[in-house]
Scaffold this motif. Sequence first.
Motif, PDB file in Angstrom:
ATOM      1  N   LYS A   1       0.829  -1.212   0.000  1.00 12.07           N
ATOM      2  CA  LYS A   1       0.000   0.000   0.000  1.00 12.07           C
ATOM      3  C   LYS A   1       0.861   1.259   0.000  1.00 12.07           C
ATOM      4  O   LYS A   1       0.666   2.161   0.810  1.00 12.07           O
ATOM      5  CB  LYS A   1      -0.941  -0.009   1.201  1.00 12.07           C
ATOM      6  CG  LYS A   1      -1.850  -1.220   1.244  1.00 12.07           C
ATOM      7  CD  LYS A   1      -2.694  -1.211   2.494  1.00 12.07           C
ATOM      8  CE  LYS A   1      -3.470  -2.501   2.641  1.00 12.07           C
ATOM      9  NZ  LYS A   1      -4.167  -2.597   3.923  1.00 12.07           N
TER      10      LYS A   1
ATOM     11  N   ARG B   1      -0.491  -3.684  -4.025  1.00  9.83           N
ATOM     12  CA  ARG B   1      -1.850  -4.250  -3.927  1.00  9.83           C
ATOM     13  C   ARG B   1      -1.965  -5.374  -2.896  1.00  9.83           C
ATOM     14  O   ARG B   1      -3.021  -5.977  -2.745  1.00  9.83           O
ATOM     15  CB  ARG B   1      -2.293  -4.748  -5.305  1.00  9.83           C
ATOM     16  CG  ARG B   1      -2.435  -3.608  -6.306  1.00  9.83           C
ATOM     17  CD  ARG B   1      -3.017  -4.061  -7.598  1.00  9.83           C
ATOM     18  NE  ARG B   1      -2.222  -5.124  -8.197  1.00  9.83           N
ATOM     19  CZ  ARG B   1      -2.374  -5.567  -9.436  1.00  9.83           C
ATOM     20  NH1 ARG B   1      -3.314  -5.057 -10.198  1.00  9.83           N
ATOM     21  NH2 ARG B   1      -1.609  -6.511  -9.922  1.00  9.83           N
TER      22      ARG B   1
ATOM     23  N   ASN C   1      -4.370  -6.552   6.457  1.00 13.97           N
ATOM     24  CA  ASN C   1      -4.549  -5.169   6.893  1.00 13.97           C
ATOM     25  C   ASN C   1      -3.704  -4.810   8.106  1.00 13.97           C
ATOM     26  O   ASN C   1      -3.663  -3.654   8.505  1.00 13.97           O
ATOM     27  CB  ASN C   1      -6.028  -4.898   7.207  1.00 13.97           C
ATOM     28  CG  ASN C   1      -6.878  -4.921   5.964  1.00 13.97           C
ATOM     29  OD1 ASN C   1      -6.401  -4.632   4.878  1.00 13.97           O
ATOM     30  ND2 ASN C   1      -8.132  -5.273   6.125  1.00 13.97           N
TER      31      ASN C   1
END
Length: 197
Positions: free
Chosen positions: A120, A144, A157
């Motif tokens: 990211k 990505r 995440n």
Amino acid sequence: MSRPFSRRTLLLAAGVAAGALAGCSAGEGGGAAATQEYEFTEPTPAATVIAEGRRAPAPAFSGELLDGSPFDSSSLAGDVAVINFWGSWCVPCRVETPEFQAVHADVADRGVQFLGIDVKDQRQLAVAFVEELGVAYPSVFDPRGEVAMAFRGFPANVVPSTVLLDRTGRVAAVYTGQVRGDDLRTAVELLLAEDRA
């Protein structure tokens, strides 16, 4: 207007969640289950590793390093590997990375490879980050998050996160969140000691 969940629905959901956490893709005693690819179920406690009989093979992955050269995970074969997911925008990464570099400098000549996975992010910011912090090990540019997706169920995440592989390419630990240098060193030494056992 939504109705509250029934007690039966809540118990069923809790059972499914507990089963997901308890499930491990590698069987305790080996056999066919032990050959399945790794699937994340829960993080490993700091400074520990997963018991050898419960480890499953890491997935293969490839990509492009920050310098533009190709990378394939097969190049990690035969070594203990420390794979760290990071981003230049991540404040805990800025704290953790110098400690990782210090451990890398101490163990690189003992059969331990370090690999960053920059997620990211923008390439120029990532390059500036590693140059500023003096990081000597390579990083895959993965804006990505495709490498994280290769590790089934991995909490993509959560950055930073760190995966340790043993010399046979099996997932030996998954740490979510910032890792202290001393804890990383302890876990790496545990994996190096397995080779001598």
